[in-house]
Design an enzyme around this catalytic site. Structure first.
Site, PDB file in Angstrom:
ATOM      1  N   ASP A  83       0.812  -1.187  -0.038  1.00  0.00           N
ATOM      2  CA  ASP A  83       0.047  -0.152  -0.202  1.00  0.00           C
ATOM      3  C   ASP A  83       0.744   1.135  -0.017  1.00  0.00           C
ATOM      4  OD1 ASP A  83      -2.785   1.539   0.710  1.00  0.00           O
ATOM      5  OD2 ASP A  83      -1.424   2.205   2.125  1.00  0.00           O
ATOM      6  N   TYR A 120       2.550  10.206   0.295  1.00  0.00           N
ATOM      7  CA  TYR A 120       3.866   9.759   1.047  1.00  0.00           C
ATOM      8  C   TYR A 120       5.051   9.946   0.332  1.00  0.00           C
ATOM      9  CZ  TYR A 120       0.441   6.505   3.051  1.00  0.00           C
ATOM     10  OH  TYR A 120      -0.840   5.730   3.787  1.00  0.00           O
ATOM     11  N   LYS A 161      -3.704   5.729  -3.455  1.00  0.00           N
ATOM     12  CA  LYS A 161      -4.852   6.615  -2.732  1.00  0.00           C
ATOM     13  C   LYS A 161      -5.268   7.797  -3.653  1.00  0.00           C
ATOM     14  CE  LYS A 161      -3.727   4.934   1.953  1.00  0.00           C
ATOM     15  NZ  LYS A 161      -2.431   4.355   1.572  1.00  0.00           N
TER      16      LYS A 161
END
Length: 342
Positions: free
Chosen positions: A52, A57, A81
């Protein structure tokens, strides 16, 4: 090898322990490309088939590193995401000073956009950063009042009236993705999403752990009934369930300093662990997996040694009486499933 579980609606199998790639975006401290690659490759070799990541990030750095490691590999389930778009910002100097928790040199700033066009743009941008042709799962990132406060109604309206959920449904219908859901630090927004969209998976961080089980009453039962796979993030509640309380200062809980009542509760858990010679981190890792709605527990891993330790903790034998005593002493909810129930 690590056992796998099914996310029923998406028809995919994920390892019980998943690789959380936030550290590959230089979360709190920088790591090299070589270290990032070695860490993810060690996790894959150990049987972690679920990875993930997110645009947030490292402002794109994690996705770039993940894509470089996964390219031409088969059998890996990948989630990223949507909800934050990254835009080049010439005022950012490209150094590794900390921004929003990440020490990334990439000169991109994030902008929230949960609309139909924003979701599709985020998906396409992620494919480009990853350098991959497909993504399995998309999570709507950090929708909810914890992130947006009073503005959350505005952003949630982008998902409903603004077509964000419709964009995700379109991607699923076109088989561009296997499924979608919410990735957030609060279970309440997950309930809201399930009232408006036919979600396949939910990533819940920090809200179903050895420390707190508020999601037990409504959220987890609804996910189980609707065959929505639940991915648990933040199993260590930002670190305190990994480190314990012995260091005395600098204890982290929920992305900040641990309050006294949390420290006291963790100390009680530690005392119980000592009595049974069980590592606190092993109990914290294994506990969420006892719930039938949970498909995987994601752990942020930033070094090969952390992967090795995670494998050890996942396999650590914990006596049945340990869990029964935790329940009997009120350290976990009475109705929380425990490994002895499986």
């Amino acid at each position: 090898m690590i056992p796998v579980r099914t996310i029923p609606r998406a028809k995919i199998k994920v390892s019980e322990i998943g690789f959380g790639a936030a550290p590959l975006g230089n979360l709190y401290q920088p790591i090299t490309d070589i270290e990032a690659r070695a860490t993810l490759e060690r996790a894959l070799a150990a049987g972690m088939n679920y990875v993930d990541t997110a645009p947030h990030y490292g402002h794109g750095l994690s996705e770039r590193r993940v894509g470089d490691a996964l390219r031409e590999r088969e059998g890996v389930v990948l989630s990223t995401k949507v909800g934050r778009l990254l835009r080049a910002d010439a005022t950012l100097r490209g150094d590794d000073s900390e921004r929003e928790g990440f020490r990334s040199p990439l000169p991109f700033a994030r902008h929230y956009d949960y609309t139909y066009d924003g979701i599709l743009r985020s998906y396409e941008d992620s494919l480009q950063r990853l350098g991959l042709a497909s993504i399995d799962l998309l999570y709507v990132h950090d929708i909810g009042t914890r992130t947006h406060g009073a503005d959350n109604a505005h952003y949630f309206d982008q998902l409903t009236q603004g077509g964000g959920f419709k964009a995700l449904e379109r991607l699923r219908d076109e088989k561009a993705i296997a499924g979608f859901g919410i990735g957030a630090n609060e279970w309440q927004v997950g309930l809201d999403a399930l009232r408006h969209a036919d979600c396949d998976a939910m990533l819940l961080a920090g809200r179903y752990t050895l420390l707190e089980q508020g999601a037990l009453t409504e959220f987890l039962p609804l996910c189980h009934d609707r065959q929505v796979g639940v991915i648990i993030g933040g199993a260590y509640n930002s670190g305190i369930l990994a480190t314990g309380t012995a260091q005395g200062t600098g204890l982290r809980y929920d992305y900040g300093e641990a309050p006294p009542e949390i420290v006291a509760r963790v100390a009680r858990l530690e005392a119980h662990c000592r009595a049974f010679e069980v590592p606190l981190a092993a109990a914290a890792l294994q506990f969420p997996l006892a719930h039938p709605a949970v498909a995987s527990v994601l752990l942020g891993l930033g070094a090969p040694g952390q992967v090795e330790e995670t494998i050890r903790l996942h396999a650590f034998p914990i006596p049945a009486q340990f869990w029964l005593d935790l329940r009997g002493e009120g350290l976990i909810a009475e109705d929380a499933p425990i490994p002895t129930d499986r």
